[in-house]
Write a protein that holds these residues in place. Structure first.
Motif, PDB file in Angstrom:
ATOM      1  N   GLY A 111      43.827  45.394 -44.159  1.00 34.70           N
ATOM      2  CA  GLY A 111      44.614  46.159 -45.114  1.00 34.70           C
ATOM      3  C   GLY A 111      43.808  47.036 -46.056  1.00 34.70           C
ATOM      4  O   GLY A 111      44.373  47.681 -46.937  1.00 34.70           O
ATOM      5  N   TRP A 112      42.481  47.085 -45.892  1.00 33.56           N
ATOM      6  CA  TRP A 112      41.676  47.956 -46.741  1.00 33.56           C
ATOM      7  C   TRP A 112      41.830  49.397 -46.282  1.00 33.56           C
ATOM      8  O   TRP A 112      41.736  49.694 -45.096  1.00 33.56           O
ATOM      9  N   SER A 113      42.075  50.295 -47.211  1.00 33.10           N
ATOM     10  CA  SER A 113      42.160  51.705 -46.848  1.00 33.10           C
ATOM     11  C   SER A 113      40.779  52.348 -46.878  1.00 33.10           C
ATOM     12  O   SER A 113      40.505  53.282 -46.140  1.00 33.10           O
ATOM     13  N   LYS A 114      39.906  51.814 -47.740  1.00 32.41           N
ATOM     14  CA  LYS A 114      38.545  52.343 -47.845  1.00 32.41           C
ATOM     15  C   LYS A 114      37.614  51.199 -48.218  1.00 32.41           C
ATOM     16  O   LYS A 114      37.882  50.460 -49.160  1.00 32.41           O
ATOM     17  N   PRO A 115      36.511  51.053 -47.498  1.00 32.99           N
ATOM     18  CA  PRO A 115      35.555  50.005 -47.847  1.00 32.99           C
ATOM     19  C   PRO A 115      34.673  50.410 -49.024  1.00 32.99           C
ATOM     20  O   PRO A 115      34.567  51.587 -49.358  1.00 32.99           O
ATOM     21  N   PHE A 116      34.033  49.433 -49.627  1.00 29.24           N
ATOM     22  CA  PHE A 116      33.087  49.654 -50.719  1.00 29.24           C
ATOM     23  C   PHE A 116      31.695  49.982 -50.168  1.00 29.24           C
ATOM     24  O   PHE A 116      30.994  50.840 -50.685  1.00 29.24           O
ATOM     25  N   ALA A 117      31.292  49.274 -49.110  1.00 31.82           N
ATOM     26  CA  ALA A 117      29.952  49.455 -48.547  1.00 31.82           C
ATOM     27  C   ALA A 117      29.959  49.069 -47.074  1.00 31.82           C
ATOM     28  O   ALA A 117      30.871  48.401 -46.596  1.00 31.82           O
ATOM     29  N   GLN A 151      14.482  51.512 -39.692  1.00 32.25           N
ATOM     30  CA  GLN A 151      13.678  52.128 -38.641  1.00 32.25           C
ATOM     31  C   GLN A 151      12.204  52.060 -39.016  1.00 32.25           C
ATOM     32  O   GLN A 151      11.845  52.267 -40.169  1.00 32.25           O
ATOM     33  N   VAL A 152      11.368  51.770 -38.025  1.00 34.98           N
ATOM     34  CA  VAL A 152       9.925  51.741 -38.247  1.00 34.98           C
ATOM     35  C   VAL A 152       9.481  53.101 -38.801  1.00 34.98           C
ATOM     36  O   VAL A 152       9.880  54.145 -38.295  1.00 34.98           O
ATOM     37  N   GLY A 153       8.705  53.073 -39.853  1.00 30.23           N
ATOM     38  CA  GLY A 153       8.215  54.306 -40.463  1.00 30.23           C
ATOM     39  C   GLY A 153       9.145  54.914 -41.491  1.00 30.23           C
ATOM     40  O   GLY A 153       8.789  55.870 -42.171  1.00 30.23           O
ATOM     41  N   SER A 154      10.355  54.369 -41.630  1.00 27.64           N
ATOM     42  CA  SER A 154      11.295  54.904 -42.625  1.00 27.64           C
ATOM     43  C   SER A 154      10.809  54.542 -44.024  1.00 27.64           C
ATOM     44  O   SER A 154      10.024  53.607 -44.198  1.00 27.64           O
ATOM     45  N   PRO A 155      11.269  55.280 -45.031  1.00 24.46           N
ATOM     46  CA  PRO A 155      10.862  54.957 -46.411  1.00 24.46           C
ATOM     47  C   PRO A 155      11.178  53.512 -46.790  1.00 24.46           C
ATOM     48  O   PRO A 155      10.388  52.879 -47.484  1.00 24.46           O
ATOM     49  N   ILE A 156      12.306  52.986 -46.333  1.00 22.60           N
ATOM     50  CA  ILE A 156      12.665  51.603 -46.667  1.00 22.60           C
ATOM     51  C   ILE A 156      11.663  50.641 -46.052  1.00 22.60           C
ATOM     52  O   ILE A 156      11.166  49.730 -46.711  1.00 22.60           O
ATOM     53  N   ALA A 157      11.351  50.833 -44.769  1.00 21.16           N
ATOM     54  CA  ALA A 157      10.383  49.957 -44.097  1.00 21.16           C
ATOM     55  C   ALA A 157       9.015  50.059 -44.758  1.00 21.16           C
ATOM     56  O   ALA A 157       8.305  49.059 -44.913  1.00 21.16           O
ATOM     57  N   GLN A 158       8.629  51.251 -45.181  1.00 23.18           N
ATOM     58  CA  GLN A 158       7.333  51.435 -45.845  1.00 23.18           C
ATOM     59  C   GLN A 158       7.294  50.700 -47.179  1.00 23.18           C
ATOM     60  O   GLN A 158       6.297  50.067 -47.519  1.00 23.18           O
ATOM     61  N   CYS A 159       8.383  50.772 -47.926  1.00 18.71           N
ATOM     62  CA  CYS A 159       8.431  50.078 -49.216  1.00 18.71           C
ATOM     63  C   CYS A 159       8.376  48.564 -49.029  1.00 18.71           C
ATOM     64  O   CYS A 159       7.706  47.864 -49.778  1.00 18.71           O
ATOM     65  N   LEU A 160       9.108  48.076 -48.046  1.00 17.59           N
ATOM     66  CA  LEU A 160       9.160  46.638 -47.802  1.00 17.59           C
ATOM     67  C   LEU A 160       7.900  46.120 -47.133  1.00 17.59           C
ATOM     68  O   LEU A 160       7.577  44.945 -47.249  1.00 17.59           O
ATOM     69  N   GLY A 161       7.231  46.992 -46.376  1.00 14.84           N
ATOM     70  CA  GLY A 161       6.078  46.556 -45.614  1.00 14.84           C
ATOM     71  C   GLY A 161       6.467  45.762 -44.383  1.00 14.84           C
ATOM     72  O   GLY A 161       5.661  45.098 -43.757  1.00 14.84           O
ATOM     73  N   ARG A 162       7.726  45.812 -44.032  1.00 13.47           N
ATOM     74  CA  ARG A 162       8.241  45.109 -42.849  1.00 13.47           C
ATOM     75  C   ARG A 162       9.539  45.770 -42.430  1.00 13.47           C
ATOM     76  O   ARG A 162      10.056  46.635 -43.125  1.00 13.47           O
ATOM     77  N   THR A 163      10.084  45.339 -41.307  1.00 11.10           N
ATOM     78  CA  THR A 163      11.347  45.921 -40.861  1.00 11.10           C
ATOM     79  C   THR A 163      12.492  44.909 -40.866  1.00 11.10           C
ATOM     80  O   THR A 163      13.600  45.251 -40.518  1.00 11.10           O
ATOM     81  N   GLY A 164      12.261  43.665 -41.242  1.00  8.15           N
ATOM     82  CA  GLY A 164      13.314  42.651 -41.227  1.00  8.15           C
ATOM     83  C   GLY A 164      14.145  42.639 -42.496  1.00  8.15           C
ATOM     84  O   GLY A 164      13.960  41.779 -43.357  1.00  8.15           O
ATOM     85  N   ALA A 165      15.017  43.585 -42.660  1.00 14.81           N
ATOM     86  CA  ALA A 165      15.899  43.642 -43.828  1.00 14.81           C
ATOM     87  C   ALA A 165      17.177  44.368 -43.445  1.00 14.81           C
ATOM     88  O   ALA A 165      17.165  45.263 -42.627  1.00 14.81           O
ATOM     89  N   ASP A 166      18.279  43.947 -44.024  1.00 15.48           N
ATOM     90  CA  ASP A 166      19.548  44.609 -43.776  1.00 15.48           C
ATOM     91  C   ASP A 166      19.535  45.994 -44.395  1.00 15.48           C
ATOM     92  O   ASP A 166      18.929  46.205 -45.445  1.00 15.48           O
ATOM     93  N   VAL A 167      20.226  46.926 -43.750  1.00 16.30           N
ATOM     94  CA  VAL A 167      20.300  48.293 -44.253  1.00 16.30           C
ATOM     95  C   VAL A 167      21.756  48.624 -44.492  1.00 16.30           C
ATOM     96  O   VAL A 167      22.601  48.468 -43.609  1.00 16.30           O
ATOM     97  N   ASN A 168      22.066  49.074 -45.704  1.00 15.65           N
ATOM     98  CA  ASN A 168      23.434  49.296 -46.139  1.00 15.65           C
ATOM     99  C   ASN A 168      23.612  50.684 -46.721  1.00 15.65           C
ATOM    100  O   ASN A 168      22.649  51.340 -47.094  1.00 15.65           O
ATOM    101  N   VAL A 169      24.868  51.098 -46.819  1.00 17.89           N
ATOM    102  CA  VAL A 169      25.213  52.367 -47.453  1.00 17.89           C
ATOM    103  C   VAL A 169      26.480  52.127 -48.278  1.00 17.89           C
ATOM    104  O   VAL A 169      27.361  51.383 -47.863  1.00 17.89           O
ATOM    105  N   LEU A 170      26.538  52.728 -49.464  1.00 15.92           N
ATOM    106  CA  LEU A 170      27.768  52.665 -50.265  1.00 15.92           C
ATOM    107  C   LEU A 170      28.728  53.713 -49.721  1.00 15.92           C
ATOM    108  O   LEU A 170      28.326  54.818 -49.366  1.00 15.92           O
ATOM    109  N   CYS A 171      29.984  53.369 -49.676  1.00 15.02           N
ATOM    110  CA  CYS A 171      30.995  54.281 -49.121  1.00 15.02           C
ATOM    111  C   CYS A 171      31.545  55.205 -50.189  1.00 15.02           C
ATOM    112  O   CYS A 171      31.589  54.891 -51.332  1.00 15.02           O
TER     113      CYS A 171
END
Length: 105
Positions: free
Chosen positions: A71-77, A85-105
């Motif tokens: 029944g949600w018309s629009k999600p929050f995230a 992705q390997v080499g992405s800014p997030i992976a570089q900051c974390l120093g690893r690739t094992g982390a969930d990746v999210n986006v706010l809607c």
């Protein structure tokens, strides 16, 4: 299959939250998870923010309309990947690739 029920999904004493508490609650689920637990058409929690999981690698919430649930018309995230992705800014900051990746809607 027997489905679980949502007898109380808003801040009430039954959830251990006071009605005037500052805690914020929401729902984290995928279409499959929601359907298997309470049924895709269950709208009992649609007044709460939805953070949905769809591992399609798309940094957009536009896909929610293709397979809505609960029944949600629009999600929050959206959680769109289980590792950056390997080499992405997030992976570089974390120093690893094992982390969930999210986006706010």
């Amino acid at each position: 299959t027997k489905k679980a029920t949502l007898s109380s999904v808003s801040p009430k004493p039954g959830l251990g939250l006071k009605p005037d508490a500052n805690e914020k609650v929401g729902v984290y689920a995928s279409h499959y998870m929601w359907d298997q637990t309470v049924g895709a058409n269950c709208t009992a929690a649609s007044h709460l923010p939805l953070w949905y999981a769809r591992y399609d690698g798309k940094v957009s919430c536009d896909d929610y309309a293709e397979l809505p649930f609960g029944g949600w018309s629009k999600p929050f995230a959206k959680q769109h990947a289980d590792k950056p992705q390997v080499g992405s800014p997030i992976a570089q900051c974390l120093g690893r690739t094992g982390a969930d990746v999210n986006v706010l809607c």
